[in-house]
Design a protein around this motif. Structure first.
Motif, PDB file in Angstrom:
ATOM      1  N   ALA A 184       0.849  -1.184   0.000  1.00  0.00           N
ATOM      2  CA  ALA A 184       0.000   0.000   0.000  1.00  0.00           C
ATOM      3  C   ALA A 184       0.887   1.237   0.000  1.00  0.00           C
ATOM      4  CB  ALA A 184      -0.913  -0.001   1.225  1.00  0.00           C
TER       5      ALA A 184
ATOM      6  N   ARG B 117       1.000   5.507  -0.190  1.00  0.00           N
ATOM      7  CA  ARG B 117       0.203   6.722   0.046  1.00  0.00           C
ATOM      8  C   ARG B 117       0.107   7.562  -1.223  1.00  0.00           C
ATOM      9  NH1 ARG B 117      -1.818   9.201   5.165  1.00  0.00           N
ATOM     10  NH2 ARG B 117      -2.945  10.980   4.301  1.00  0.00           N
ATOM     11  N   ASP B 118      -1.108   8.068  -1.487  1.00  0.00           N
ATOM     12  CA  ASP B 118      -1.330   8.959  -2.627  1.00  0.00           C
ATOM     13  C   ASP B 118      -2.380   9.975  -2.189  1.00  0.00           C
ATOM     14  OD1 ASP B 118      -1.695  10.167  -5.064  1.00  0.00           O
ATOM     15  OD2 ASP B 118      -2.888   8.522  -5.916  1.00  0.00           O
TER      16      ASP B 118
ATOM     17  N   PHE C 228      -5.410   8.975   0.083  1.00  0.00           N
ATOM     18  CA  PHE C 228      -5.676   7.553  -0.132  1.00  0.00           C
ATOM     19  C   PHE C 228      -4.400   6.726  -0.048  1.00  0.00           C
ATOM     20  CE2 PHE C 228      -9.308   9.616  -1.940  1.00  0.00           C
ATOM     21  CZ  PHE C 228     -10.364   8.736  -1.707  1.00  0.00           C
ATOM     22  N   TYR C 229      -4.608   5.419   0.064  1.00  0.00           N
ATOM     23  CA  TYR C 229      -3.528   4.460  -0.192  1.00  0.00           C
ATOM     24  C   TYR C 229      -3.895   3.689  -1.454  1.00  0.00           C
ATOM     25  CZ  TYR C 229      -1.332   5.268   4.314  1.00  0.00           C
ATOM     26  OH  TYR C 229      -0.665   5.853   5.365  1.00  0.00           O
ATOM     27  N   VAL C 230      -2.895   3.435  -2.268  1.00  0.00           N
ATOM     28  CA  VAL C 230      -3.113   2.625  -3.467  1.00  0.00           C
ATOM     29  C   VAL C 230      -2.514   1.246  -3.192  1.00  0.00           C
ATOM     30  CG1 VAL C 230      -2.601   2.375  -5.918  1.00  0.00           C
ATOM     31  CG2 VAL C 230      -3.059   4.649  -4.962  1.00  0.00           C
TER      32      VAL C 230
ATOM     33  N   ASN D  87      -1.667  -2.795  -4.172  1.00  0.00           N
ATOM     34  CA  ASN D  87      -1.446  -3.813  -5.199  1.00  0.00           C
ATOM     35  C   ASN D  87      -0.979  -5.109  -4.548  1.00  0.00           C
ATOM     36  OD1 ASN D  87      -1.682  -2.711  -8.136  1.00  0.00           O
ATOM     37  ND2 ASN D  87      -0.724  -1.059  -6.944  1.00  0.00           N
TER      38      ASN D  87
ATOM     39  N   GLN E 200     -15.209  -1.760  -6.128  1.00  0.00           N
ATOM     40  CA  GLN E 200     -14.435  -0.806  -6.931  1.00  0.00           C
ATOM     41  C   GLN E 200     -13.664  -1.579  -7.989  1.00  0.00           C
ATOM     42  OE1 GLN E 200     -10.708   0.740  -5.262  1.00  0.00           O
ATOM     43  NE2 GLN E 200     -11.339  -0.051  -3.252  1.00  0.00           N
TER      44      GLN E 200
ATOM     45  N   GLY F  20     -10.649  -1.829  -8.872  1.00  0.00           N
ATOM     46  CA  GLY F  20      -9.351  -2.419  -8.548  1.00  0.00           C
ATOM     47  C   GLY F  20      -9.424  -3.722  -7.768  1.00  0.00           C
TER      48      GLY F  20
ATOM     49  N   GLU G 257      -5.612  -4.462  -7.679  1.00  0.00           N
ATOM     50  CA  GLU G 257      -4.820  -3.767  -8.710  1.00  0.00           C
ATOM     51  C   GLU G 257      -5.134  -2.280  -8.654  1.00  0.00           C
ATOM     52  OE1 GLU G 257      -4.741  -6.921 -12.333  1.00  0.00           O
ATOM     53  OE2 GLU G 257      -6.594  -6.682 -11.194  1.00  0.00           O
ATOM     54  N   ASP G 258      -4.211  -1.512  -8.100  1.00  0.00           N
ATOM     55  CA  ASP G 258      -4.429  -0.079  -7.886  1.00  0.00           C
ATOM     56  C   ASP G 258      -5.752   0.174  -7.153  1.00  0.00           C
ATOM     57  OD1 ASP G 258      -2.021   0.672  -9.014  1.00  0.00           O
ATOM     58  OD2 ASP G 258      -2.856   0.810 -11.047  1.00  0.00           O
TER      59      ASP G 258
ATOM     60  N   ARG H   9      -8.113   1.369  -4.106  1.00  0.00           N
ATOM     61  CA  ARG H   9      -7.922   2.567  -3.283  1.00  0.00           C
ATOM     62  C   ARG H   9      -8.569   2.415  -1.910  1.00  0.00           C
ATOM     63  NH1 ARG H   9      -5.898   6.590  -6.400  1.00  0.00           N
ATOM     64  NH2 ARG H   9      -6.731   8.396  -5.289  1.00  0.00           N
TER      65      ARG H   9
END
Lengths: 401, 380
Positions: free
Chosen positions: A154, A156-157, A160-162, A164, A204, A206, A227-228, A230
């Motif tokens: 995970a 941080r963005d 959010f956290y992204v 994979n 979602q 992902g 996959e990506d 959020r």
């Protein structure tokens, strides 16, 4: 009349007036031992608008699906004594639980203990009402017994956290709305310290879920691909990189759930009644095959010893003793015993235990065969038998690493 | 149901543990064996045990006892088992006392029980013969009616503490053939009576046992416990209580073996590390612990059921004896194996416990015997 006695009478009257007849144990709805006819909640629950839904709504309105949770979060706000009375009266009137699932037994209690105010008021009430179903995202293809070796990442963005990665053995992921999961948030830290506990909305793009078919032909398990995907930064529980503490709190709980489940679901004389039917009896009702009879006696006694040990622990707890070392043996012994018993049961059926589906086998025969295969997983899931033995050796016996 | 000891029971157990630790280290048993002591235990120590009330535990208060039950006896037996205490508890305080309590007339009780309770009288039960293995109905020893008395003839083996017991309860057949459930009677016999001959037997399991030969031993009909020909049910009740007591002793044997093994795993080094760090041994040690805990539950269950006169008591005694027999073998053998070469030497204590556990496994019915009895009791 004491307050508790008054409470008991009120509860009894209310339950009797509000629990539909079809939601009483004994009303035939499929296989009770498999949990048929129980309401798991969530947006994908199919039995909406049935008696089960009615029962759920009535119980949830009083907060009695989660009797001891605070009223502020939709719970019943009952004391321990009151909750015990509710459970006793439900047993007496043979009421089925209005709602089951990991929301009530796992993530809910964890949020009560470690969640922040926002998380508690956001998630707990909808669990109580059975509106959201939860699953657990722990194991990964490369992280089974060595759970802390997990790799789902995970990053941080902004807010959010992204995420994979891939989760596996996710029970009921295909029927769940949200998942609580462990992800790696700091790959540079020692493996136990770089993990966080997050709550993810499964609805979602992902998140992809694929059911797994077991050797028994069916299963609640899934693979869950991220996959990506959020996750809101607000949905990290217990603080960033503090996930292992959360995981330990929950794993212990899962282990005791698994061993308790066996203990309660089994028919006491299943081996004997099967032997009478398939093997036959001699004079005096003695099972005709002496070796089989000895084996049945052995496993029946083993089960009694396990039950006595469970009782011993419960009695000690009632007297206020700390749980003794005997508690650590339950997951190991209950699952190993269940494997042996289900294998013996199919052995007693003989060739009638060969059925998979269709003609020539009755429903019980087919169920026993599937149950035997399914039971092999009991000593793998929730911490393998080998891991349990490691835990006993280390924590109870103090053997060195 | 009492699966957890009460405060009083815990205190009794703690006092027994302290006493055994101080007064009866395992080295005592070794010394008695090596000197081929003719008594095999210490009469002085037995006196001290009587002062603590141990032989009085299962005797009613009105007969000079403490009026307690199997669970209290088990507390003491377990602690004695940790150190293979050789004093005649099982023979006198359990087998002898239970036979009189359950089957004796007021006269028997008044005569025998106060003396058992204060430690002045040693007793035993003679029920086994060379054939018949664990079958309690197997009895060739005869009791011929002669006027108002009976004449006993036959041979009993493995009579616990038979070399010192002054009063021995003898199982004899007054009717029928060996194997018949009817026709068995129990008699109170003085070891000094004419025609009684006692010879010590040497066994591997470090217990004092003897052969009892009776050549026309005349006893009065007042010596009979229970009623003529119906002794088997009484015998079964007595043996059930003794089995529970023996299981508690086995629990002590197993605990001692396990503790010394665990200690060895932590201290013995090979390849530069404690051998207890090897997973192959860790898992086996953990399994020993699992067995020990389950055995403990089974013994608590059996004793509590007996004390409450529960209908399932007999089945639970079988559960306990089967479990303790199997767990005892497993823990005894694993304990020895993990000690390696030193465990094979006579110098090391682990072998003492292995021998005792095997001996107890083969006393009052082994695991297979009790699985069979359990199945029959459960109706399959």
């Amino acid at each position: 009349m004491s307050d508790l006695q008054e409470f008991r009478e009120e509860v009894r009257a209310w339950l009797d007036a509000n629990c539909p007849a079809s939601l009483r144990w004994g009303a035939a709805v499929g296989n009770e031992a498999l949990g048929d006819g129980l309401y798991w909640g969530g947006k994908k629950e199919r039995s909406a608008a049935t008696d089960a839904k009615l029962w759920l709504d009535r119980m949830a309105a009083r907060g009695w699906t989660a009797p001891t949770w605070p009223k502020a979060y939709g719970g019943g706000g009952l004391s321990k004594e009151e909750a015990k009375i509710l459970a006793e009266e439900m047993r007496r009137l043979r009421c089925k639980p209005a709602l089951v699932g990991f929301g009530l037994t796992m993530i809910g209690p964890l949020l009560l203990q470690y969640g922040n105010e926002q998380q508690k008021s956001r998630f707990l009430p909808e669990i109580v009402r059975g509106e959201v179903r939860w699953c657990q995202g722990y194991s990964e293809p490369e992280a089974g017994s060595d759970l802390a070796g997990l790799r789902a990442r995970a990053v941080r963005d902004g807010d959010f956290y992204v995420v994979n990665g891939q989760k596996v053995w996710t029970s009921y992921a295909d029927k769940s709305d949200w998942m609580f999961m462990l992800v790696r948030t700091d790959p540079d830290k020692p493996k136990h310290e770089g993990i966080s506990f997050m709550l993810i909305d499964m609805d979602q793009p992902g998140v992809t879920v694929k059911p797994i078919k077991l050797i028994s032909g069916q299963s609640p398990f899934c693979e869950t691909f991220l996959e990506d995907a959020r996750v809101s930064a607000e949905h990290v529980v217990g603080g960033i990189n503090n996930g292992w503490t959360m995981a330990k709190a929950l794993l212990g709980h899962e282990r005791s759930m698994i061993s308790e489940a066996f203990n309660e679901s089994e028919d006491k004389n299943e081996l004997v009644s099967a032997a009478r039917r398939y093997v036959g009896v001699e004079s005096g009702g003695r099972v005709a095959d002496a070796a089989l009879r000895d084996r049945i006696a052995q496993l029946t006694m083993d089960k009694l010893c396990l039950e006595l040990t469970l009782k011993r622990t419960k009695e000690a707890a009632k007297l206020g003793h700390q749980p003794g070392p005997e508690a650590s043996i339950f997951k190991y012994y209950a699952t190993e015993l269940n494997k042996d018993r289900s294998a013996l049961l199919v052995g007693i059926l003989g060739p009638q235990g060969l059925g998979w589906e269709g003609e020539g086998f009755d429903e019980d025969e087919l169920a026993h065969t599937r149950a035997w295969l399914r039971a092999r997983g009991n000593s793998i899931e929730g911490g393998t038998s080998e891991i349990q033995l490691n835990i006993i050796a280390k924590r109870v016996l103090g053997l060195p690493d | 149901m009492g699966l957890v000891l009460s405060e009083d029971q815990q205190m009794l157990k703690k006092a027994a543990a302290d006493f055994v630790k101080k007064q009866s280290p395992i080295s005592r048993v070794r010394a008695l064996r090596d000197s081929d002591d003719s008594v095999g235990f210490s009469r002085d120590l037995w006196k001290k045990m009587a002062e603590l009330g141990w032989p009085a535990i299962m005797i009613p208060e009105e007969a000079g006892g403490l009026g307690m039950g199997c669970l209290e006896m088990a507390c003491v037996m377990e602690e004695c088992g940790r150190s293979l205490v050789p004093e005649p508890l099982l023979s006198t305080a359990v087998l002898g006392a239970a036979a009189v309590v359950l089957g004796g007339t007021q006269a028997h009780k008044a005569d025998l029980l106060p003396r058992v309770a204060d430690g002045s009288l040693l007793m035993s039960l003679a029920y086994q013969e060379r054939e018949g293995r664990y079958d309690l109905a197997h009895c060739r020893t005869r009791a011929e009616k002669k006027g108002s008395s009976y004449v006993l003839s036959g041979e009993k083996t493995l009579v616990l503490d038979g070399h010192v017991a002054e009063v021995i309860v003898v199982v004899a057949r007054s009717a029928g053939e060996h194997g018949d459930r009817d026709g068995i009677s129990l008699f109170v016999v003085e070891r000094g009576a004419a025609g009684v001959e006692v010879a010590r037997q040497k066994t591997m399991h470090l217990r004092q046992v003897a052969i009892l030969r009776m050549n026309g031993v005349e006893v009065s009909s007042a010596a009979m416990l229970g009623t003529e020909g119906n002794g088997l049910a009484l015998l079964e009740d007595v043996i059930d209580r003794a089995t529970a007591g023996l299981c508690a002793e086995m629990l002590g044997n197993m605990t001692a073996t396990f503790e010394m093994t665990l200690d060895y795993l932590k201290t013995r080094k090979q390849y530069g590390v404690p051998i207890g760090s090897f997973q192959a041994l860790k898992h086996r040690a953990a399994k020993m612990f699992v067995e020990l805990e389950l055995a403990r539950s089974s013994v608590m269950g059996a004793c509590t059921a007996l004390d409450h006169g529960a209908p399932e008591a007999r089945a639970l005694v079988s559960v306990a004896k089967a479990r303790c027999s199997d767990a005892g073998a497993m823990i005894g053998y694993e304990g020895l194996q993990m000690h390696g070469g030193i465990g094979m030497t006579d110098e090391h204590d682990v072998g003492f416990f292995l021998k005792r556990l095997r001996g107890s496994e083969m006393t009052f019915g082994d695991a297979a015997y009790h699985r069979n009895r359990f199945a029959a009791l459960q109706g399959f």
